[in-house]
Design a protein around this motif. Structure first.
Motif, PDB file in Angstrom:
ATOM      1  N   ARG A 172       0.822  -1.222   0.000  1.00 46.10           N
ATOM      2  CA  ARG A 172       0.000   0.000   0.000  1.00 46.10           C
ATOM      3  C   ARG A 172       0.852   1.267   0.000  1.00 46.10           C
ATOM      4  N   LEU A 173       2.134   1.109   0.316  1.00 43.68           N
ATOM      5  CA  LEU A 173       2.999   2.289   0.437  1.00 43.68           C
ATOM      6  C   LEU A 173       3.764   2.600  -0.847  1.00 43.68           C
ATOM      7  N   ILE A 174       3.643   1.753  -1.863  1.00 43.99           N
ATOM      8  CA  ILE A 174       4.425   1.937  -3.098  1.00 43.99           C
ATOM      9  C   ILE A 174       4.297   3.372  -3.616  1.00 43.99           C
ATOM     10  N   GLU A 175       3.061   3.822  -3.796  1.00 48.08           N
ATOM     11  CA  GLU A 175       2.855   5.182  -4.310  1.00 48.08           C
ATOM     12  C   GLU A 175       2.475   6.150  -3.204  1.00 48.08           C
ATOM     13  N   PRO A 217       5.580   8.057  -1.085  1.00 48.70           N
ATOM     14  CA  PRO A 217       6.213   9.215  -1.735  1.00 48.70           C
ATOM     15  C   PRO A 217       5.247  10.377  -1.951  1.00 48.70           C
ATOM     16  N   LYS A 218       4.004  10.075  -2.345  1.00 51.16           N
ATOM     17  CA  LYS A 218       3.030  11.154  -2.591  1.00 51.16           C
ATOM     18  C   LYS A 218       2.764  11.930  -1.295  1.00 51.16           C
ATOM     19  N   ALA A 219       2.604  11.188  -0.183  1.00 52.38           N
ATOM     20  CA  ALA A 219       2.269  11.820   1.093  1.00 52.38           C
ATOM     21  C   ALA A 219       3.437  12.648   1.638  1.00 52.38           C
ATOM     22  N   LEU A 220       4.644  12.393   1.125  1.00 54.46           N
ATOM     23  CA  LEU A 220       5.818  13.168   1.558  1.00 54.46           C
ATOM     24  C   LEU A 220       6.275  14.163   0.493  1.00 54.46           C
ATOM     25  N   ASN A 221       5.482  14.279  -0.572  1.00 57.74           N
ATOM     26  CA  ASN A 221       5.826  15.162  -1.698  1.00 57.74           C
ATOM     27  C   ASN A 221       7.174  14.799  -2.321  1.00 57.74           C
ATOM     28  N   LEU A 222       7.394  13.504  -2.532  1.00 54.63           N
ATOM     29  CA  LEU A 222       8.647  13.033  -3.130  1.00 54.63           C
ATOM     30  C   LEU A 222       8.416  12.580  -4.554  1.00 54.63           C
ATOM     31  N   LYS A 237      -3.588   4.086   5.136  1.00 54.70           N
ATOM     32  CA  LYS A 237      -4.786   4.425   4.355  1.00 54.70           C
ATOM     33  C   LYS A 237      -4.753   5.898   3.950  1.00 54.70           C
ATOM     34  N   THR A 238      -4.458   6.770   4.936  1.00 54.36           N
ATOM     35  CA  THR A 238      -4.520   8.213   4.657  1.00 54.36           C
ATOM     36  C   THR A 238      -3.152   8.821   4.367  1.00 54.36           C
ATOM     37  N   GLY A 239      -2.076   8.111   4.726  1.00 54.77           N
ATOM     38  CA  GLY A 239      -0.739   8.666   4.529  1.00 54.77           C
ATOM     39  C   GLY A 239      -0.330   9.612   5.640  1.00 54.77           C
ATOM     40  N   GLU A 240      -1.195   9.791   6.657  1.00 59.15           N
ATOM     41  CA  GLU A 240      -0.871  10.720   7.746  1.00 59.15           C
ATOM     42  C   GLU A 240       0.375  10.258   8.500  1.00 59.15           C
TER      43      GLU A 240
END
Ligand code: ZN
Length: 178
Positions: A42-45, A48-53, A171-174
């Protein structure tokens, strides 16, 4: 079509269409950071998106649980390579809630291996203490703290390297700081 055939067919088109263009990046991390995180799919995308990478921003190390198991583990070696050879300057250890390593016991995994029909003899060939090697963790916060401590106290860590512990909601990337 097998999975591999599908991948290769897609890949051929990907290269032909120059779809790689948006991902072109230098081979040194632009944001000078190294991230250790879990291999959870679940962390593949999301991570990075949640950390602006974006591609090229960070060195990403993945393992089960995102654990740095010991000062001389492969993960620790990779961290040192990233800091000395790849121009990274900070280390982020990112665990996550609902992790497959949470509550995993060596006994369960040994059982699961045996249930696949593996010969008992095979266990005799193993040269590590499986009870220790295959054990997960009981608290992701504590596990992140432990990994941060292993990295921080490594004798070869460059002086003043920030080592930061975080836990992500898958789930939320928080992010929550540990
Ligand atoms: Zn995980």
């Amino acid at each position: 079509m097998s999975q591999l055939e599908e991948i290769l067919a897609y890949n051929e088109q990907f290269v032909k269409d120059e779809s790689y263009r948006p991902y072109e990046a230098p081979n040194r991390p632009i944001k000078k950071m190294t991230i250790v995180s879990c291999m959870d799919c679940r962390l593949i995308e999301l991570l990075p998106k949640a950390l602006n990478l974006k591609n090229g921003d960070a060195i990403m190390l993945k393992s089960a649980g995102g654990m740095v198991e010991s000062p001389y583990s492969n993960t620790m070696k990779s961290i040192l390579v990233s800091l000395y050879e790849l121009e990274s300057e900070a280390v982020y250890i990112i665990g996550h809630t609902d992790c497959g390593m949470h509550g995993l016991t060596a006994d369960k995994m040994i059982n699961d291996i045996k249930n696949r029909g593996l010969d008992d003899q095979k266990f005799a060939e193993v040269t590590v203490d499986l009870k220790q090697w295959l054990t997960g963790f009981q608290s992701v916060e504590n596990e992140v703290k432990k990994s941060v401590s292993i990295v921080k106290n490594h004798p070869l860590l460059p002086e003043h390297t920030p080592v930061i512990g975080l836990v992500m909601d898958p789930k939320t990337g928080e992010l929550k700081q540990v």
